[in-house]
Design a protein around this motif. Structure first.
Motif, PDB file in Angstrom:
ATOM      1  N   TYR A  58       0.817  -1.225   0.000  1.00  0.00           N
ATOM      2  CA  TYR A  58       0.000   0.000   0.000  1.00  0.00           C
ATOM      3  C   TYR A  58       0.851   1.276   0.000  1.00  0.00           C
ATOM      4  CZ  TYR A  58      -3.578  -3.404   0.980  1.00  0.00           C
ATOM      5  OH  TYR A  58      -4.391  -4.507   0.905  1.00  0.00           O
ATOM      6  N   GLU A  59       2.142   1.139  -0.309  1.00  0.00           N
ATOM      7  CA  GLU A  59       3.023   2.299  -0.401  1.00  0.00           C
ATOM      8  C   GLU A  59       2.694   3.083  -1.668  1.00  0.00           C
ATOM      9  OE1 GLU A  59       6.852   0.426  -0.396  1.00  0.00           O
ATOM     10  OE2 GLU A  59       6.983   0.475   1.791  1.00  0.00           O
ATOM     11  N   TYR A  60       2.844   4.385  -1.577  1.00  0.00           N
ATOM     12  CA  TYR A  60       2.589   5.274  -2.713  1.00  0.00           C
ATOM     13  C   TYR A  60       3.438   4.842  -3.904  1.00  0.00           C
ATOM     14  CZ  TYR A  60       2.516   9.566  -5.484  1.00  0.00           C
ATOM     15  OH  TYR A  60       2.387  10.476  -6.492  1.00  0.00           O
ATOM     16  N   ALA A  61       2.802   4.742  -5.067  1.00  0.00           N
ATOM     17  CA  ALA A  61       3.504   4.271  -6.263  1.00  0.00           C
ATOM     18  C   ALA A  61       3.505   5.292  -7.394  1.00  0.00           C
ATOM     19  CB  ALA A  61       2.891   2.960  -6.732  1.00  0.00           C
ATOM     20  N   GLY A  62       2.863   6.437  -7.200  1.00  0.00           N
ATOM     21  CA  GLY A  62       2.886   7.465  -8.235  1.00  0.00           C
ATOM     22  C   GLY A  62       1.506   7.982  -8.577  1.00  0.00           C
ATOM     23  N   ILE A  94       5.810  12.006   3.917  1.00  0.00           N
ATOM     24  CA  ILE A  94       7.034  11.364   3.446  1.00  0.00           C
ATOM     25  C   ILE A  94       6.776   9.861   3.470  1.00  0.00           C
ATOM     26  CG2 ILE A  94       9.464  10.938   3.961  1.00  0.00           C
ATOM     27  CD1 ILE A  94       9.495  13.681   5.339  1.00  0.00           C
ATOM     28  N   GLY A  95       6.976   9.188   2.344  1.00  0.00           N
ATOM     29  CA  GLY A  95       6.746   7.744   2.259  1.00  0.00           C
ATOM     30  C   GLY A  95       5.334   7.341   2.626  1.00  0.00           C
ATOM     31  N   PRO A  96       4.326   7.971   2.013  1.00  0.00           N
ATOM     32  CA  PRO A  96       2.943   7.678   2.398  1.00  0.00           C
ATOM     33  C   PRO A  96       2.519   6.241   2.103  1.00  0.00           C
ATOM     34  CG  PRO A  96       3.002   9.025   0.421  1.00  0.00           C
ATOM     35  CD  PRO A  96       4.408   8.909   0.900  1.00  0.00           C
ATOM     36  N   GLY A 152       1.488   8.448   7.201  1.00  0.00           N
ATOM     37  CA  GLY A 152       2.946   8.505   7.149  1.00  0.00           C
ATOM     38  C   GLY A 152       3.461   9.685   7.925  1.00  0.00           C
ATOM     39  N   LYS A 153       4.755   9.857   7.876  1.00  0.00           N
ATOM     40  CA  LYS A 153       5.396  10.975   8.554  1.00  0.00           C
ATOM     41  C   LYS A 153       5.109  12.256   7.794  1.00  0.00           C
ATOM     42  CE  LYS A 153       9.249   8.052   9.933  1.00  0.00           C
ATOM     43  NZ  LYS A 153      10.677   7.821   9.741  1.00  0.00           N
ATOM     44  N   THR A 154       4.800  13.311   8.535  1.00  0.00           N
ATOM     45  CA  THR A 154       4.577  14.589   7.859  1.00  0.00           C
ATOM     46  C   THR A 154       5.905  15.297   7.662  1.00  0.00           C
ATOM     47  OG1 THR A 154       4.278  15.893   9.869  1.00  0.00           O
ATOM     48  CG2 THR A 154       2.302  14.841   8.939  1.00  0.00           C
ATOM     49  N   ILE A 155       5.970  16.100   6.652  1.00  0.00           N
ATOM     50  CA  ILE A 155       7.169  16.877   6.376  1.00  0.00           C
ATOM     51  C   ILE A 155       7.452  17.818   7.550  1.00  0.00           C
ATOM     52  CG2 ILE A 155       8.142  18.640   4.860  1.00  0.00           C
ATOM     53  CD1 ILE A 155       6.588  17.234   2.558  1.00  0.00           C
ATOM     54  N   ALA A 156       6.401  18.416   8.105  1.00  0.00           N
ATOM     55  CA  ALA A 156       6.571  19.345   9.231  1.00  0.00           C
ATOM     56  C   ALA A 156       7.167  18.636  10.444  1.00  0.00           C
ATOM     57  CB  ALA A 156       5.227  19.975   9.592  1.00  0.00           C
ATOM     58  N   ASP A 157       6.691  17.416  10.734  1.00  0.00           N
ATOM     59  CA  ASP A 157       7.235  16.656  11.867  1.00  0.00           C
ATOM     60  C   ASP A 157       8.705  16.326  11.656  1.00  0.00           C
ATOM     61  OD1 ASP A 157       4.815  16.693  13.181  1.00  0.00           O
ATOM     62  OD2 ASP A 157       4.241  14.655  12.621  1.00  0.00           O
ATOM     63  N   GLU A 158       9.050  15.924  10.458  1.00  0.00           N
ATOM     64  CA  GLU A 158      10.442  15.583  10.164  1.00  0.00           C
ATOM     65  C   GLU A 158      11.350  16.809  10.250  1.00  0.00           C
ATOM     66  OE1 GLU A 158      11.877  12.402   9.706  1.00  0.00           O
ATOM     67  OE2 GLU A 158       9.925  12.019  10.580  1.00  0.00           O
ATOM     68  N   MET A 159      10.853  17.955   9.785  1.00  0.00           N
ATOM     69  CA  MET A 159      11.641  19.191   9.886  1.00  0.00           C
ATOM     70  C   MET A 159      11.852  19.573  11.350  1.00  0.00           C
ATOM     71  SD  MET A 159      12.482  20.042   6.845  1.00  0.00           S
ATOM     72  CE  MET A 159      12.969  21.743   6.940  1.00  0.00           C
ATOM     73  N   ALA A 160      10.826  19.396  12.171  1.00  0.00           N
ATOM     74  CA  ALA A 160      10.941  19.704  13.601  1.00  0.00           C
ATOM     75  C   ALA A 160      11.962  18.781  14.266  1.00  0.00           C
ATOM     76  CB  ALA A 160       9.578  19.578  14.275  1.00  0.00           C
ATOM     77  N   LYS A 161      11.947  17.496  13.897  1.00  0.00           N
ATOM     78  CA  LYS A 161      12.922  16.552  14.458  1.00  0.00           C
ATOM     79  C   LYS A 161      14.336  16.940  14.058  1.00  0.00           C
ATOM     80  CE  LYS A 161      10.010  12.435  14.573  1.00  0.00           C
ATOM     81  NZ  LYS A 161       9.795  11.111  13.957  1.00  0.00           N
ATOM     82  N   LEU A 162      14.516  17.316  12.791  1.00  0.00           N
ATOM     83  CA  LEU A 162      15.844  17.722  12.324  1.00  0.00           C
ATOM     84  C   LEU A 162      16.330  18.962  13.066  1.00  0.00           C
ATOM     85  CD1 LEU A 162      15.517  17.168   8.476  1.00  0.00           C
ATOM     86  CD2 LEU A 162      16.955  15.894  10.067  1.00  0.00           C
ATOM     87  N   ALA A 163      15.437  19.929  13.248  1.00  0.00           N
ATOM     88  CA  ALA A 163      15.808  21.148  13.952  1.00  0.00           C
ATOM     89  C   ALA A 163      16.178  20.841  15.400  1.00  0.00           C
ATOM     90  CB  ALA A 163      14.667  22.159  13.902  1.00  0.00           C
ATOM     91  N   LYS A 164      15.410  19.952  16.039  1.00  0.00           N
ATOM     92  CA  LYS A 164      15.683  19.584  17.428  1.00  0.00           C
ATOM     93  C   LYS A 164      17.022  18.857  17.533  1.00  0.00           C
ATOM     94  CE  LYS A 164      13.692  17.230  21.398  1.00  0.00           C
ATOM     95  NZ  LYS A 164      12.596  16.421  21.904  1.00  0.00           N
ATOM     96  N   SER A 165      17.283  17.932  16.632  1.00  0.00           N
ATOM     97  CA  SER A 165      18.546  17.184  16.695  1.00  0.00           C
ATOM     98  C   SER A 165      19.727  18.090  16.384  1.00  0.00           C
ATOM     99  CB  SER A 165      18.525  15.979  15.766  1.00  0.00           C
ATOM    100  OG  SER A 165      18.560  16.372  14.420  1.00  0.00           O
ATOM    101  N   ALA A 166      19.529  19.102  15.548  1.00  0.00           N
ATOM    102  CA  ALA A 166      20.613  20.044  15.253  1.00  0.00           C
ATOM    103  C   ALA A 166      20.960  20.840  16.508  1.00  0.00           C
ATOM    104  CB  ALA A 166      20.210  20.978  14.118  1.00  0.00           C
TER     105      ALA A 166
END
Length: 105
Positions: A17-21, A41-43, A54-68
């Motif tokens: 059921y992964e996004y195929a296009g 991301i990877g819906p 799936g993971k939202t782009i906003a959530d992933e950006m927040a995680k990256l900012a926090k880890s930075a």
């Protein structure tokens, strides 16, 4: 002559059921939906709830900012702070020396 209007459909793998296009078609093909997987991301399509998950782009950006922020080396941060303090002290010493030599004239 009747013209068939085509629309965008979003296909997914029949097993995972992964996004195929995206496919533009007059009718919804098998293993596809008209629900857009925007902002994910990877819906993966949830057939029961008829929505993409799936993971939202906003959530992933927040995680990256926090880890930075967390990856700042505390030793480098302390060294930087000490250097700033020393520079201020050096400037104050120079100021006092200038005042003293000016007063001795």
């Amino acid at each position: 002559m009747h013209e068939t209007k085509e629309t965008w459909f979003f296909s997914y793998d029949s097993d995972t059921y992964e996004y195929a296009g995206a496919v533009k078609a007059a009718e919804c093909p098998d293993n596809a939906t008209d629900i857009e997987p925007t902002g994910l991301i990877g819906p993966i399509f949830n057939i029961e709830n008829e929505k993409w998950e799936g993971k939202t782009i906003a959530d992933e950006m927040a995680k990256l900012a926090k880890s930075a922020k967390m990856s700042i080396d505390p030793d480098k941060q302390m060294l930087s702070s000490m250097m700033a303090t020393m520079m201020k002290q050096e400037m104050r010493i120079q100021q006092l020396e200038a005042e003293q030599s000016g007063g001795a004239k």
